[in-house]
Design an enzyme around this catalytic site. Structure first.
Site, short mmCIF file in Angstrom:
data_model
loop_
_atom_site.label_atom_id
_atom_site.label_comp_id
_atom_site.label_asym_id
_atom_site.label_seq_id
_atom_site.Cartn_x
_atom_site.Cartn_y
_atom_site.Cartn_z
N SER A 100 -6.69 29.15 -32.84
CA SER A 100 -5.43 28.45 -32.09
C SER A 100 -6.03 27.54 -31.00
O SER A 100 -5.05 26.67 -30.44
CB SER A 100 -4.52 29.54 -31.72
OG SER A 100 -5.24 30.57 -30.60
N VAL A 116 -10.29 35.54 -37.91
CA VAL A 116 -10.84 36.70 -37.16
C VAL A 116 -10.89 36.39 -35.55
O VAL A 116 -9.99 35.33 -35.23
CB VAL A 116 -12.43 36.81 -37.62
CG1 VAL A 116 -12.70 37.25 -39.16
CG2 VAL A 116 -13.21 35.28 -37.15
N GLU A 154 -11.11 35.10 -31.70
CA GLU A 154 -11.35 33.82 -31.16
C GLU A 154 -12.71 33.76 -30.72
O GLU A 154 -12.69 33.82 -29.54
CB GLU A 154 -10.24 33.31 -30.30
CG GLU A 154 -8.95 33.33 -30.83
CD GLU A 154 -8.78 31.72 -31.70
OE1 GLU A 154 -8.64 30.85 -30.99
OE2 GLU A 154 -9.28 31.86 -32.83
N HIS A 184 -3.76 26.14 -38.62
CA HIS A 184 -3.39 27.15 -37.37
C HIS A 184 -1.83 27.70 -37.91
O HIS A 184 -0.76 27.16 -37.75
CB HIS A 184 -3.21 26.45 -36.14
CG HIS A 184 -2.67 27.33 -35.24
ND1 HIS A 184 -2.15 26.75 -33.96
CD2 HIS A 184 -2.50 28.77 -34.78
CE1 HIS A 184 -1.63 27.92 -33.10
NE2 HIS A 184 -2.16 28.65 -33.70
#
Length: 716
Positions: free
Chosen positions: A435, A406, A408, A456
């Site tokens: 990330s 979803v 960040e 990631h």
């Protein structure tokens, strides 16, 4: 010959079956044992050829032949040039003797024949290959900075013609399926199983007693002609320019050497052509670029895929049912990756309708496979049936792995992970595709922080081979091992890093793109910045990359870092803010450093905001992009974000586009002229001229001695 790697069996019809079978290895390679065995086998064939009607060459391994011995090749240096040339000349002479025996020789190719394996097959008069998707044929040498040095260039250009051999086989290192290889003319027949394979090869040698290679047949003409043929001669001048365009100016020597060897080999007799090819091969194998690429893309990559960064204790694991939270492009790509290997996937979003949009993205990817003949409609239907779109968290029941993808936002991630934890299996692995957000902080939103790990993925997921696994403060070895195994289950390469803001890949990538923005502020013209990156070997320029990820993302990351107490800022940040203030946020908005509609071009307003000058030499611009990533990576080593050179090198090449010709971001330091000491001296020069961000950290200073090696330092 008890230690021979080649078994000899003859039958009543006078057919000799030679089976490549190295007793000391799971694969056949061109090592010293092979050379000795092949030499002895050729001697015997020559001595007994009057009683032999034909030869069939096959393999007892899963693959036909794995190619050259990279462990030996990587040790080649300019000082060992003569020995390397003598060895490759010997290998070629053996294959030349095989094809000129005066008796028919057929290859029964039972598996992959890549590199040296295909060279052996091409030295046979007839080639039959097992019709198996795993039985790929090709010359991948160019991807390791090499060229086929066992006669592969000489034979392929004479067999297929110069243009076809270069474009379809040599310059890009294509690996061909059996049907494509037959269509190209590389092989002559397909076989359904191993028995039929050998039977067809045996039947052919009995039916063709006078077989000879086309290039040894009087009056034979090369398809498409030689360089002196007017039609081909008129197109040859375009080849170097097209190659430079394809490589974007990056200094890869192998493609140019392949082109030169191919053209020159057609202007001389076949035996002289082998000499030409051998000299170009030795130039490459004793050079630094092939050493870098072999180390990274073979040894480092195989170490990671073999589990070098995986905790040793936990048993191997495979996911059975995976929940993916968030059905945007990233979440849909993750769902596609798991469904592709047969795993059931629950794709959850805020509503079933939103989740169905994500599944539609997968349908598009699968549809392309069907349209290209790579998947049947029936297989496509089964593929898509494995993905269940939903808006209900209760449907995550039974999931043993959950991956959230979803936005960040830590609060949002806390909510969706907590929801998944309550509905999935009690011991489900809880993974976050973040990330930048620290995993330790995300783990605070669940009851089982030991089962939380960063996973990631890179976009687009279906094309990017890397996954960065991030270990939080409470992540258990068991959770990390499960994550590692799951990534390998979907055929991707996992690197392991420790928790920090930006982790490794996002953090180091950010320094490169911001450096591009800094260069703009210092007066370097936009396209000069882009060319500096491309000609250094990057796949794209930093300004293009910032536009593609959006200018607001690096700013958001910097703002979040400032909230967490970071004080250091990068001069490129002010450049991004200046553009965002004018509403230029990147490609998705149609305008950033470039105007993207109707076609990509530099925004004219940049010249007003940042007037150009010649204050920064082009060479400095190139090295700044490389050095800023290398220095930041060294800091990641100091901070224990990185624990292995292999993770750093492969992560930088596969995840953030560091040029493969340097062997990865830490190998770049070791291989820099003068070694670590040379790198440190140059880094200090850049720091004095352009800023402290280039100043080398202590670990580099400690290794700045003539024999110093960062690889050794990190390993110890």
């Amino acid at each position: 010959m008890s230690e021979s790697t080649i078994r000899w069996e003859s039958d009543a019809d006078g057919v000799v079956v030679l089976t490549l079978d190295d007793p000391a290895s799971s694969a056949n390679t061109m090592d010293d044992a092979y050379v000795t065995s092949m030499g002895a086998t050729i001697d015997r064939l020559e001595a007994e050829k009057d009683s032999i009607r034909g030869v069939v060459l096959t393999s007892a391994k899963k693959t036909f032949f794995a190619g050259g011995n990279l462990g030996s090749l990587i040790q080649a240096t300019p000082e060992t040039r003569d020995q390397v040339l003598a060895q490759v000349t010997l290998v070629k002479s053996q294959l030349r003797r095989l094809e000129t025996l005066g008796i028919p020789v057929a290859a029964a190719i039972n598996g992959a024949a890549l590199g040296g394996g295909l060279e052996i097959a091409l030295a046979c008069h007839h080639r039959v290959v097992l019709d198996d998707p795993k039985a790929k044929l090709g010359f991948p040498e160019v991807t390791l900075g090499l060229l086929p040095g066992g006669g592969g260039i000489v034979r392929s250009v004479r067999l297929l013609g110069l243009t076809t051999a270069l474009l379809e086989l040599l310059l890009r290192g294509q690996q061909l399926h059996p049907s494509k290889a037959m269509e190209l003319g590389l092989v002559h027949e397909l076989a359904g199983d191993r028995d039929e394979l050998v039977a067809k090869a045996r039947a052919w040698v009995l039916a063709n007693p006078d077989a000879a290679q086309p290039w040894d047949t009087k009056g034979c003409k090369v398809p498409g002609g030689t360089p002196s043929t007017p039609s081909l001669a008129s197109t040859l001048p375009a080849f170097p320019a097209n190659l430079t365009k394809q490589l974007k100016g990056a200094p890869y020597p192998a493609p140019y050497a392949i082109l030169s060897a191919a053209v020159e080999s057609l202007q001389v007799d076949v035996d002289t052509a082998f000499t030409v090819e051998g000299r170009y091969f030795v130039d490459l194998v004793t050079g630094q670029v092939s050493t870098n690429m072999i180390q990274a893309l073979w040894f480092d990559l195989n170490a990671i895929n073999g589990g070098a960064s995986r905790p040793a204790g936990p048993e191997r694991y495979a996911a059975a049912k995976v929940g993916v939270l968030g059905a945007g492009m990233m979440g849909a790509g993750i769902a596609h990756a798991f469904a592709e290997v047969g795993v059931e996937v629950v794709l959850k979003d805020v509503s079933t309708e939103a989740a169905q949009k994500g599944k539609a993205h997968v349908e598009g990817l699968v549809g392309k496979q069907v349209s290209r003949g790579r998947m049947t409609p029936e297989s496509a239907d089964a593929f898509l049936a494995r993905i269940t779109p939903t808006g209900d968290a209760a449907d995550l029941a039974g999931c043993d792995v959950v991956v959230e993808a979803v936005f960040e936002d830590q609060a949002l991630k806390h909510r969706v992970l907590g929801e998944a934890e309550a509905n999935a299996l009690p011991d489900a692995l809880l993974a976050s595709n973040t990330s930048t957000l620290p995993i330790t902080g995300l783990a605070e939103g669940v009851q089982r922080p030991a089962d939380v790990v960063g996973m990631h993925f890179f976009s687009p997921v279906d094309k990017m081979p890397l996954v960065e696994l991030i270990v939080g403060e409470q992540t258990s070895d068991a959770a990390l091992a499960r994550a590692y195994d799951v990534v390998r289950q979907i055929g991707k390469t996992p690197i392991v890093v420790r928790d920090s803001r930006g982790f490794f890949t996002s953090r180091v990538f950010g320094t490169m793109v911001l450096e591009g923005a800094s260069l703009l502020a210092e007066g370097v013209a936009p396209m000069s910045i882009e060319r500096a990156a491309l000609q250094a070997g990057f796949p794209a320029g930093p300004l293009t990359l910032i536009d593609e990820v959006t200018l607001t993302l690096p700013l958001k990351i910097r703002d979040e870092a400032a909230k967490a107490g970071a004080t250091e800022d990068h001069p490129g940040v002010a450049v991004l803010r200046a553009l965002v203030e004018q509403g230029r946020t990147g490609k998705s908005a149609g305008k950033g450093f470039f105007d993207w509609q109707p076609e990509k071009r530099v925004w004219p307003g940049l010249a007003e905001l940042f007037p150009t000058s010649d204050a920064v030499p082009f060479a400095d611009a190139q090295e700044r992009l490389l050095f800023v990533m290398a220095v930041e990576t060294a800091r990641c080593v100091v901070e224990k974000v990185l624990n292995s050179v292999e993770d750093a090198n492969i992560g930088s090449i596969m995840g953030i586009g560091f040029p493969p010709l340097y062997g990865g971001v830490l190998q770049y330091i070791d291989q820099y002229p003068g070694g670590v000491a040379g790198f440190v001296a140059r880094a200090d020069e850049l720091a004095d001229a352009y800023g402290e961000r280039f100043r080398p950290p202590a670990i580099l200073l400690e290794r700045a001695v003539p024999a110093g090696s960062l690889r050794v330092a990190v390993a110890s």
